[in-house]
Design a protein around this motif. Structure first.
Motif, PDB file in Angstrom:
ATOM      1  N   HIS A  24       3.642 -12.346 -21.538  1.00 20.22           N
ATOM      2  CA  HIS A  24       2.763 -12.398 -23.052  1.00 20.22           C
ATOM      3  C   HIS A  24       3.338 -13.376 -23.468  1.00 20.22           C
ATOM      4  CE1 HIS A  24       0.651  -8.510 -22.046  1.00 20.22           C
ATOM      5  NE2 HIS A  24       1.833  -8.057 -21.910  1.00 20.22           N
ATOM      6  N   ILE A  38       3.599 -15.639 -27.113  1.00 14.12           N
ATOM      7  CA  ILE A  38       3.339 -15.438 -28.566  1.00 14.12           C
ATOM      8  C   ILE A  38       4.014 -16.682 -29.375  1.00 14.12           C
ATOM      9  CG2 ILE A  38       5.115 -13.981 -28.778  1.00 14.12           C
ATOM     10  CD1 ILE A  38       3.626 -12.592 -31.130  1.00 14.12           C
ATOM     11  N   THR A  45      -0.960 -14.642 -27.532  1.00  8.73           N
ATOM     12  CA  THR A  45      -1.265 -14.005 -29.050  1.00  8.73           C
ATOM     13  C   THR A  45      -0.703 -15.278 -29.894  1.00  8.73           C
ATOM     14  OG1 THR A  45      -0.522 -11.913 -28.561  1.00  8.73           O
ATOM     15  CG2 THR A  45      -0.429 -12.564 -30.816  1.00  8.73           C
ATOM     16  N   TRP A  92       8.469 -15.265 -26.795  1.00  9.61           N
ATOM     17  CA  TRP A  92       8.258 -15.723 -28.224  1.00  9.61           C
ATOM     18  C   TRP A  92       8.393 -17.209 -28.223  1.00  9.61           C
ATOM     19  CZ3 TRP A  92       6.594 -13.035 -32.880  1.00  9.61           C
ATOM     20  CH2 TRP A  92       6.481 -13.858 -33.788  1.00  9.61           C
ATOM     21  N   GLY A 125       2.386 -21.642 -31.646  1.00 15.47           N
ATOM     22  CA  GLY A 125       1.248 -21.136 -30.881  1.00 15.47           C
ATOM     23  C   GLY A 125       0.388 -22.431 -30.426  1.00 15.47           C
ATOM     24  N   ILE A 175       0.074  -6.332 -32.399  1.00 14.75           N
ATOM     25  CA  ILE A 175       0.286  -6.858 -31.038  1.00 14.75           C
ATOM     26  C   ILE A 175       0.572  -5.910 -29.908  1.00 14.75           C
ATOM     27  CG2 ILE A 175       1.926  -8.761 -30.153  1.00 14.75           C
ATOM     28  CD1 ILE A 175       2.273  -9.821 -32.928  1.00 14.75           C
ATOM     29  N   TRP A 207      -1.398  -5.903 -26.384  1.00 16.99           N
ATOM     30  CA  TRP A 207      -0.529  -5.555 -25.023  1.00 16.99           C
ATOM     31  C   TRP A 207      -0.605  -4.646 -24.145  1.00 16.99           C
ATOM     32  CZ3 TRP A 207       4.598  -8.074 -27.240  1.00 16.99           C
ATOM     33  CH2 TRP A 207       4.414  -9.582 -27.535  1.00 16.99           C
TER      34      TRP A 207
END
Length: 249
Positions: free
Chosen positions: A67, A69, A93, A9, A75, A232, A236
């Motif tokens: 991943h 996000i 994401t 994140w 973002g 989400i 994934w």
């Protein structure tokens, strides 16, 4: 021993981190996720490049692509990084990010500041209701303080003197774009603009999707953490175990 993260994140807006906690908590119950924080001081010049270099320093030490996000400006940083180093990104994401990714709540604030003859507090109060809907006075006052801090500490590329334009970015990697049906900043029409900016033709092996939360406005992931994390995690899972590519763009 801590499990190595599968997802990361991104957080480049320290004042807004509290809005990320509910969904981070729900995701962490299902998958190992880390939080990458960037915090610049008031005296430092705004520089996306510095954040991108530091993010790369972190990701190049990981033993697998992650991943990524991020919400809003976070973002944007993820998008720019994925364009530069797609080999380090398993998927991306984006929450409340427009096809023209520099569009954020601060861009709207500074436009209004130039147009309306009112003080900063009055305009921020109006932004509270734009971003969060009707709130009680104590909560609205708390949100106003958070937005005021974000103007001072966020990596947003906009200032009182200059609003930045960034052209759409095309990616050939798994991409999920999320927004809210009732968001005024990234409204449904603006969110739909991703359709013409995603890489065409899209290979069938690459999942790219747009999802609209039924409510929650600009910070929908705060008000609807369960629904958002479910979408989400489904994305994934599709990236990790592809069956059919998501093509609801």
């Amino acid at each position: 021993m801590m499990k190595k993260p599968e997802a990361l994140w991104l957080s480049v807006s320290p004042a807004l981190r509290g809005f990320n906690r509910p969904i981070l908590n729900t995701i962490s119950r299902q998958m190992a996720i880390a939080e990458w924080r960037y915090h610049q001081t008031i005296d430092e010049p705004m520089c996306l490049e510095t954040a991108l270099v530091l993010l790369h320093d972190y990701l190049k030490d990981q033993n697998q692509p992650l991943h990524l996000i991020g919400h809003g400006t976070s973002g944007l940083v993820g998008l720019l990084y994925a364009r530069r180093h797609p080999e380090r990104v398993r998927s991306l994401t984006l929450l409340s990010v427009a096809p023209y990714p520099a569009v954020d709540w601060q861009a709207h604030y500074y436009v209004q500041l130039h147009l309306l003859p009112c003080c900063r507090e009055t305009l921020l109060t109006q932004m509270v209701y734009t971003l969060f809907g009707h709130q009680s006075r104590p909560i609205a006052k708390r949100f106003l303080s958070i937005l005021d801090q974000d103007l001072q500490t966020s990596l947003s590329p906009h200032t009182l003197y200059k609003r930045t334009h960034i052209a759409p970015v095309q990616l050939s990697l798994p991409l999920l774009v999320c927004g809210a049906q009732d968001d005024v900043i990234i409204d449904p029409n603006l969110l739909n603009g991703w359709r013409s900016h995603l890489e065409q033709p899209n290979p069938s092996s690459i999942a790219q999707d747009i999802w609209r939360c039924p409510g929650g406005r600009y910070f929908f992931h705060y008000f609807y953490p369960e629904q958002t994390q479910q979408r989400i995690l489904k994305f994934w899972q599709n990236v990790s175990h592809p069956q059919t590519a998501l093509v609801s763009i």
